[in-house]
Design a protein around this motif. Structure first.
Motif, PDB file in Angstrom:
ATOM      1  N   THR A  70     -94.329  -7.258 -46.995  1.00 35.72           N
ATOM      2  CA  THR A  70     -95.559  -6.498 -47.249  1.00 35.72           C
ATOM      3  C   THR A  70     -96.030  -6.712 -48.691  1.00 35.72           C
ATOM      4  O   THR A  70     -97.219  -6.922 -48.941  1.00 35.72           O
ATOM      5  CB  THR A  70     -95.311  -4.999 -46.972  1.00 35.72           C
ATOM      6  N   ALA A  71     -95.072  -6.685 -49.630  1.00 37.79           N
ATOM      7  CA  ALA A  71     -95.422  -6.894 -51.041  1.00 37.79           C
ATOM      8  C   ALA A  71     -96.069  -8.275 -51.218  1.00 37.79           C
ATOM      9  O   ALA A  71     -97.060  -8.422 -51.930  1.00 37.79           O
ATOM     10  CB  ALA A  71     -94.181  -6.756 -51.904  1.00 37.79           C
ATOM     11  N   ARG A  72     -95.521  -9.276 -50.517  1.00 38.82           N
ATOM     12  CA  ARG A  72     -96.068 -10.641 -50.607  1.00 38.82           C
ATOM     13  C   ARG A  72     -97.510 -10.656 -50.121  1.00 38.82           C
ATOM     14  O   ARG A  72     -98.403 -11.180 -50.776  1.00 38.82           O
ATOM     15  CB  ARG A  72     -95.221 -11.577 -49.734  1.00 38.82           C
ATOM     16  N   ILE A  73     -97.755 -10.027 -48.978  1.00 39.57           N
ATOM     17  CA  ILE A  73     -99.113 -10.013 -48.404  1.00 39.57           C
ATOM     18  C   ILE A  73    -100.071  -9.282 -49.344  1.00 39.57           C
ATOM     19  O   ILE A  73    -101.211  -9.688 -49.527  1.00 39.57           O
ATOM     20  CB  ILE A  73     -99.105  -9.351 -47.005  1.00 39.57           C
ATOM     21  N   LEU A  74     -99.609  -8.197 -49.950  1.00 36.40           N
ATOM     22  CA  LEU A  74    -100.481  -7.404 -50.823  1.00 36.40           C
ATOM     23  C   LEU A  74    -100.493  -7.928 -52.262  1.00 36.40           C
ATOM     24  O   LEU A  74    -101.110  -7.332 -53.134  1.00 36.40           O
ATOM     25  CB  LEU A  74    -100.043  -5.936 -50.822  1.00 36.40           C
ATOM     26  N   ASP A  75     -99.757  -9.042 -52.473  1.00 33.12           N
ATOM     27  CA  ASP A  75     -99.697  -9.647 -53.802  1.00 33.12           C
ATOM     28  C   ASP A  75     -99.117  -8.693 -54.848  1.00 33.12           C
ATOM     29  O   ASP A  75     -99.672  -8.522 -55.939  1.00 33.12           O
ATOM     30  CB  ASP A  75    -101.116 -10.107 -54.211  1.00 33.12           C
ATOM     31  N   ILE A  76     -98.017  -8.061 -54.485  1.00 35.96           N
ATOM     32  CA  ILE A  76     -97.349  -7.129 -55.392  1.00 35.96           C
ATOM     33  C   ILE A  76     -96.037  -7.774 -55.852  1.00 35.96           C
ATOM     34  O   ILE A  76     -95.295  -8.321 -55.038  1.00 35.96           O
ATOM     35  CB  ILE A  76     -97.019  -5.794 -54.662  1.00 35.96           C
ATOM     36  N   ASP A  77     -95.789  -7.710 -57.143  1.00 33.39           N
ATOM     37  CA  ASP A  77     -94.574  -8.281 -57.712  1.00 33.39           C
ATOM     38  C   ASP A  77     -93.419  -7.288 -57.521  1.00 33.39           C
ATOM     39  O   ASP A  77     -93.511  -6.136 -57.943  1.00 33.39           O
ATOM     40  CB  ASP A  77     -94.848  -8.491 -59.216  1.00 33.39           C
ATOM     41  N   ILE A  78     -92.340  -7.713 -56.851  1.00 31.41           N
ATOM     42  CA  ILE A  78     -91.223  -6.779 -56.597  1.00 31.41           C
ATOM     43  C   ILE A  78     -89.887  -7.506 -56.733  1.00 31.41           C
ATOM     44  O   ILE A  78     -89.776  -8.676 -56.336  1.00 31.41           O
ATOM     45  CB  ILE A  78     -91.368  -6.120 -55.192  1.00 31.41           C
ATOM     46  N   THR A  79     -88.891  -6.845 -57.297  1.00 27.14           N
ATOM     47  CA  THR A  79     -87.554  -7.461 -57.382  1.00 27.14           C
ATOM     48  C   THR A  79     -86.770  -7.096 -56.118  1.00 27.14           C
ATOM     49  O   THR A  79     -87.146  -6.151 -55.406  1.00 27.14           O
ATOM     50  CB  THR A  79     -86.779  -6.929 -58.606  1.00 27.14           C
ATOM     51  N   GLN A  80     -85.664  -7.818 -55.886  1.00 24.90           N
ATOM     52  CA  GLN A  80     -84.812  -7.511 -54.730  1.00 24.90           C
ATOM     53  C   GLN A  80     -84.302  -6.070 -54.817  1.00 24.90           C
ATOM     54  O   GLN A  80     -84.297  -5.333 -53.836  1.00 24.90           O
ATOM     55  CB  GLN A  80     -83.637  -8.510 -54.675  1.00 24.90           C
ATOM     56  N   GLU A  81     -83.926  -5.657 -56.048  1.00 26.52           N
ATOM     57  CA  GLU A  81     -83.383  -4.295 -56.227  1.00 26.52           C
ATOM     58  C   GLU A  81     -84.469  -3.249 -55.945  1.00 26.52           C
ATOM     59  O   GLU A  81     -84.200  -2.196 -55.376  1.00 26.52           O
ATOM     60  CB  GLU A  81     -82.844  -4.091 -57.654  1.00 26.52           C
ATOM     61  N   GLY A  82     -85.691  -3.563 -56.365  1.00 31.34           N
ATOM     62  CA  GLY A  82     -86.813  -2.646 -56.109  1.00 31.34           C
ATOM     63  C   GLY A  82     -87.043  -2.511 -54.607  1.00 31.34           C
ATOM     64  O   GLY A  82     -87.257  -1.402 -54.082  1.00 31.34           O
ATOM     65  N   ALA A  83     -86.967  -3.656 -53.889  1.00 30.49           N
ATOM     66  CA  ALA A  83     -87.180  -3.644 -52.434  1.00 30.49           C
ATOM     67  C   ALA A  83     -86.075  -2.838 -51.752  1.00 30.49           C
ATOM     68  O   ALA A  83     -86.336  -2.031 -50.844  1.00 30.49           O
ATOM     69  CB  ALA A  83     -87.210  -5.077 -51.902  1.00 30.49           C
ATOM     70  N   THR A  84     -84.831  -3.019 -52.222  1.00 29.52           N
ATOM     71  CA  THR A  84     -83.711  -2.280 -51.621  1.00 29.52           C
ATOM     72  C   THR A  84     -83.877  -0.779 -51.863  1.00 29.52           C
ATOM     73  O   THR A  84     -83.629   0.035 -50.966  1.00 29.52           O
ATOM     74  CB  THR A  84     -82.365  -2.779 -52.198  1.00 29.52           C
ATOM     75  N   ALA A  85     -84.309  -0.416 -53.080  1.00 31.67           N
ATOM     76  CA  ALA A  85     -84.473   1.013 -53.399  1.00 31.67           C
ATOM     77  C   ALA A  85     -85.505   1.651 -52.457  1.00 31.67           C
ATOM     78  O   ALA A  85     -85.287   2.761 -51.951  1.00 31.67           O
ATOM     79  CB  ALA A  85     -84.908   1.176 -54.852  1.00 31.67           C
ATOM     80  N   ILE A  86     -86.593   0.948 -52.185  1.00 28.80           N
ATOM     81  CA  ILE A  86     -87.607   1.492 -51.266  1.00 28.80           C
ATOM     82  C   ILE A  86     -87.032   1.544 -49.840  1.00 28.80           C
ATOM     83  O   ILE A  86     -87.171   2.542 -49.130  1.00 28.80           O
ATOM     84  CB  ILE A  86     -88.910   0.654 -51.309  1.00 28.80           C
TER      85      ILE A  86
END
Ligand code: ADP
Length: 355
Positions: free
Chosen positions: A208-224
């Protein structure tokens, strides 16, 4: 809760137009629609389901026959509508989407059935809410691809059999147990969608972050992912909320700290529980000594409707082991007491030990 207010919108709109086309499937929710996977590759998780479907779809294509009718069940937001869309696009056929509450009158369901073309998919959401008349129209339609119509009155009445094109019905429900058995028996495949693992949800978040062009780390994705209650719809919503927060307060990038801080501000705890979930558990603990207490009483005290509690809050609380369902009502589990930082009353402790 947001999901239910969506439903109210769906029902109003669907009453005006029982067929909601796939293009408007999210009922003006362009965000959900824009990130909805369209093929098996981007449909994350549910590997057993995808494996089975791949075989069924290939066999149907080889035989040149339409797919068997299918029923998907499980809590909201797990991907029932999405998988129906994936099936349609893999088969290269149209999908017509509607929901049971919009099929009130016989002519609603007859109209939809007669508008179908060979091989097309009819998706009925909340199929457990179909009324008896609509169900009885569906039986011969599903089994023999015919519509039984009665013309004339009393003694002169005649039943007319109208052939229908061979279509596939895909039903979705949050309550498979409420489907009548004659209807349930007419589905060739019945599948329960499972809650997603943290790993799967972090894939959903990153996609989803990729589609919305949002910069996210693996740790950030795991936290969400950890706070998304095993549900892709919630994961997607949280990505958007956290990203707004990251843009306003930071440089727009989501890392673990940004994710955790914004989710704390949004009052979503480390189990993914929100204010309503916590209010539900606190109510049972504070007013009913941890339960058991009936669902209607809980709903009335929280000013929520029973359906919201049963369909949206409860499934995850049960699966997380925070709540238990007993013949006499709901009770908070020892884990639920611990999660809220409460002590169990001593009588309750021994009661649980006896269990
Ligand atoms: P349901 O019909 O079970 O209530 P939906 O199919 O509407 O749930 O899914 C809600 C949202 O979650 C969709 O917009 C979609 O983007 C996302 N989603 C659901 N399942 C998946 C999946 N397996 N992989 C990626 N995204 C998913």
């Amino acid at each position: 809760m947001a999901i239910i207010s969506d439903d109210a919108g769906i029902e109003k709109r669907a009453k005006r137009n029982p067929i909601i086309k796939s293009e408007t499937i999210e009922y003006d929710n362009t965000f959900e629609n824009s990130i909805r996977p369209k093929d098996f590759e981007s449909y994350i998780g549910q590997s057993a389901l995808k494996e089975t479907l791949r075989i069924i779809l290939e066999a149907a294509k080889k035989r040149g026959k339409p797919l068997d009718h299918m029923l998907f069940y499980g809590p909201p937001g797990l991907g029932k509508t999405t998988i129906a869309g994936v099936i349609a696009s893999q088969m290269g056929v149209e999908i017509k989407i509607t929901s049971a509450p919009s099929l009130e009158r016989p002519r609603d369901i007859i109209g939809i059935l007669m508008s179908l073309k060979g091989g097309e998919i009819l998706f009925i959401d909340e199929i457990h809410r179909l009324n008896k008349v609509a169900e009885e129209i569906l039986y011969p339609a599903m089994e023999d691809f015919t519509l039984d119509m009665t013309t004339g009155k009393s003694q002169t009445a005649k039943t007319l059999r109208v052939p229908l094109p061979k279509f596939t019905l895909i039903g979705a429900t949050t309550k498979a147990g409420e489907l009548s058995s004659p209807l349930r028996d007419r589905f060739g495949m019945i599948h329960r969608l499972e809650f997603y693992t943290v790993e799967e949800l972090s894939e959903v978040v990153k996609r989803t972050a990729r589609i919305l062009d949002i910069d996210i780390t693996q740790e950030g994705a795991t936290a969400i992912a950890m706070r998304s209650r095993g549900t892709p719809r919630i994961a997607n919503r949280l990505v958007k909320r956290v990203s707004d927060f990251a843009i306003v307060k930071y440089d727009g990038k989501i890392d673990e700290d940004v994710a955790n801080e914004s989710l704390d501000i949004l009052k979503i705890d480390e189990f993914g529980l929100d204010n309503t979930d916590r209010a539900l558990l606190s109510l049972i603990i504070d007013k009913y000594d941890g339960g058991p207490v009936g669902i209607e009483t809980i709903a009335a005290a929280l000013s929520e409707d029973v359906r919201t509690i049963e369909d949206v809050c409860e499934p995850y609380l049960l699966q997380a082991g925070l709540l238990q369902r007993t013949p006499r009502g709901r009770k908070v589990s020892p884990e639920g007491f611990r999660h809220l930082g409460r002590k169990m009353p001593s009588a309750q402790t021994s009661l649980f030990r006896l269990d």
